[in-house]
Design a protein around this motif. Sequence first.
Motif, PDB file in Angstrom:
ATOM      1  N   ALA A  10       0.830  -1.204   0.000  1.00  0.00           N
ATOM      2  CA  ALA A  10       0.000   0.000   0.000  1.00  0.00           C
ATOM      3  C   ALA A  10       0.868   1.259   0.000  1.00  0.00           C
ATOM      4  N   GLY A  11       1.892   1.294   0.829  1.00  0.00           N
ATOM      5  CA  GLY A  11       2.781   2.455   0.869  1.00  0.00           C
ATOM      6  C   GLY A  11       3.529   2.664  -0.429  1.00  0.00           C
ATOM      7  N   THR A  12       3.974   1.578  -1.031  1.00  0.00           N
ATOM      8  CA  THR A  12       4.675   1.678  -2.318  1.00  0.00           C
ATOM      9  C   THR A  12       3.754   2.188  -3.409  1.00  0.00           C
ATOM     10  N   MET A  13       2.523   1.678  -3.430  1.00  0.00           N
ATOM     11  CA  MET A  13       1.559   2.125  -4.442  1.00  0.00           C
ATOM     12  C   MET A  13       1.239   3.615  -4.288  1.00  0.00           C
ATOM     13  N   ILE A  14       1.081   4.070  -3.063  1.00  0.00           N
ATOM     14  CA  ILE A  14       0.778   5.476  -2.821  1.00  0.00           C
ATOM     15  C   ILE A  14       1.941   6.362  -3.248  1.00  0.00           C
ATOM     16  N   LEU A  15       3.147   6.008  -2.832  1.00  0.00           N
ATOM     17  CA  LEU A  15       4.305   6.827  -3.203  1.00  0.00           C
ATOM     18  C   LEU A  15       4.555   6.821  -4.708  1.00  0.00           C
ATOM     19  N   ALA A  16       4.427   5.653  -5.330  1.00  0.00           N
ATOM     20  CA  ALA A  16       4.650   5.560  -6.773  1.00  0.00           C
ATOM     21  C   ALA A  16       3.600   6.368  -7.540  1.00  0.00           C
ATOM     22  N   SER A  17       2.339   6.280  -7.122  1.00  0.00           N
ATOM     23  CA  SER A  17       1.303   7.023  -7.841  1.00  0.00           C
ATOM     24  C   SER A  17       1.440   8.530  -7.619  1.00  0.00           C
ATOM     25  N   LEU A  19       4.349  10.106  -7.254  1.00  0.00           N
ATOM     26  CA  LEU A  19       5.446  10.518  -8.135  1.00  0.00           C
ATOM     27  C   LEU A  19       5.010  10.520  -9.596  1.00  0.00           C
ATOM     28  N   LEU A  20       4.263   9.492 -10.006  1.00  0.00           N
ATOM     29  CA  LEU A  20       3.778   9.450 -11.384  1.00  0.00           C
ATOM     30  C   LEU A  20       2.800  10.589 -11.656  1.00  0.00           C
ATOM     31  N   GLY A  21       1.990  10.938 -10.663  1.00  0.00           N
ATOM     32  CA  GLY A  21       1.057  12.043 -10.830  1.00  0.00           C
ATOM     33  C   GLY A  21       1.751  13.384 -10.971  1.00  0.00           C
ATOM     34  N   ILE A  22       2.867  13.548 -10.284  1.00  0.00           N
ATOM     35  CA  ILE A  22       3.612  14.804 -10.357  1.00  0.00           C
ATOM     36  C   ILE A  22       4.412  14.888 -11.645  1.00  0.00           C
ATOM     37  N   PHE A  23       5.079  13.807 -12.029  1.00  0.00           N
ATOM     38  CA  PHE A  23       6.028  13.869 -13.127  1.00  0.00           C
ATOM     39  C   PHE A  23       5.507  13.342 -14.461  1.00  0.00           C
ATOM     40  N   VAL A  24       4.433  12.538 -14.478  1.00  0.00           N
ATOM     41  CA  VAL A  24       3.971  11.946 -15.726  1.00  0.00           C
ATOM     42  C   VAL A  24       2.633  12.537 -16.145  1.00  0.00           C
ATOM     43  N   HIS A  25       1.580  12.240 -15.380  1.00  0.00           N
ATOM     44  CA  HIS A  25       0.253  12.733 -15.733  1.00  0.00           C
ATOM     45  C   HIS A  25      -0.610  12.771 -14.483  1.00  0.00           C
ATOM     46  N   GLN A  26      -1.494  13.747 -14.401  1.00  0.00           N
ATOM     47  CA  GLN A  26      -2.316  13.940 -13.208  1.00  0.00           C
ATOM     48  C   GLN A  26      -3.304  12.801 -12.959  1.00  0.00           C
ATOM     49  N   ASN A  27      -3.646  12.027 -13.962  1.00  0.00           N
ATOM     50  CA  ASN A  27      -4.603  10.932 -13.762  1.00  0.00           C
ATOM     51  C   ASN A  27      -4.069   9.832 -12.845  1.00  0.00           C
ATOM     52  N   TRP A  28      -2.775   9.789 -12.611  1.00  0.00           N
ATOM     53  CA  TRP A  28      -2.210   8.804 -11.691  1.00  0.00           C
ATOM     54  C   TRP A  28      -2.672   9.043 -10.261  1.00  0.00           C
ATOM     55  N   PHE A  29      -3.154  10.246  -9.962  1.00  0.00           N
ATOM     56  CA  PHE A  29      -3.653  10.526  -8.616  1.00  0.00           C
ATOM     57  C   PHE A  29      -4.905   9.707  -8.292  1.00  0.00           C
ATOM     58  N   TYR A  30      -5.609   9.223  -9.318  1.00  0.00           N
ATOM     59  CA  TYR A  30      -6.756   8.350  -9.075  1.00  0.00           C
ATOM     60  C   TYR A  30      -6.323   7.051  -8.397  1.00  0.00           C
ATOM     61  N   LEU A  31      -5.148   6.565  -8.736  1.00  0.00           N
ATOM     62  CA  LEU A  31      -4.631   5.364  -8.079  1.00  0.00           C
ATOM     63  C   LEU A  31      -4.379   5.629  -6.598  1.00  0.00           C
ATOM     64  N   THR A  32      -3.861   6.807  -6.278  1.00  0.00           N
ATOM     65  CA  THR A  32      -3.661   7.185  -4.882  1.00  0.00           C
ATOM     66  C   THR A  32      -4.987   7.167  -4.134  1.00  0.00           C
ATOM     67  N   GLY A  33      -6.015   7.745  -4.751  1.00  0.00           N
ATOM     68  CA  GLY A  33      -7.343   7.753  -4.137  1.00  0.00           C
ATOM     69  C   GLY A  33      -7.906   6.357  -3.968  1.00  0.00           C
ATOM     70  N   PHE A  34      -7.705   5.497  -4.956  1.00  0.00           N
ATOM     71  CA  PHE A  34      -8.203   4.126  -4.868  1.00  0.00           C
ATOM     72  C   PHE A  34      -7.552   3.365  -3.722  1.00  0.00           C
ATOM     73  N   VAL A  35      -6.242   3.508  -3.584  1.00  0.00           N
ATOM     74  CA  VAL A  35      -5.535   2.820  -2.497  1.00  0.00           C
ATOM     75  C   VAL A  35      -6.011   3.365  -1.150  1.00  0.00           C
ATOM     76  N   GLY A  36      -6.196   4.671  -1.064  1.00  0.00           N
ATOM     77  CA  GLY A  36      -6.696   5.269   0.171  1.00  0.00           C
ATOM     78  C   GLY A  36      -8.092   4.782   0.533  1.00  0.00           C
ATOM     79  N   LEU A  37      -8.972   4.691  -0.463  1.00  0.00           N
ATOM     80  CA  LEU A  37     -10.323   4.177  -0.213  1.00  0.00           C
ATOM     81  C   LEU A  37     -10.290   2.715   0.217  1.00  0.00           C
TER      82      LEU A  37
END
Length: 68
Positions: A10-17, A19-37
């Motif tokens: 869970a921690g790896t998925m949150i941190l990776a998403s 970083l991907l949201g900041i440096f690649v594309h904003q849609n990666w933040f949805y993965l952060t939200g999914f893991v949090g939910l």
Amino acid sequence: MKTRIIHAVAGTMILASLLLGIFVHQNWFYLTGFVGLNLLQSSFTNWCLLGNILAKFGLNDDQGSCKC
């Protein structure tokens, strides 16, 4: 052991998403939200899919602190 793996994944998925949201594309933040939910629902229901998958592979909690 199983609980530590779940927390690490869970921690790896949150941190990776993040970083991907900041440096690649904003849609990666949805993965952060999914893991949090998923973490939130597992706190209420005491059930998580990764815990079931790990149990099928034979990994169980040594301490019995979590019924994930």
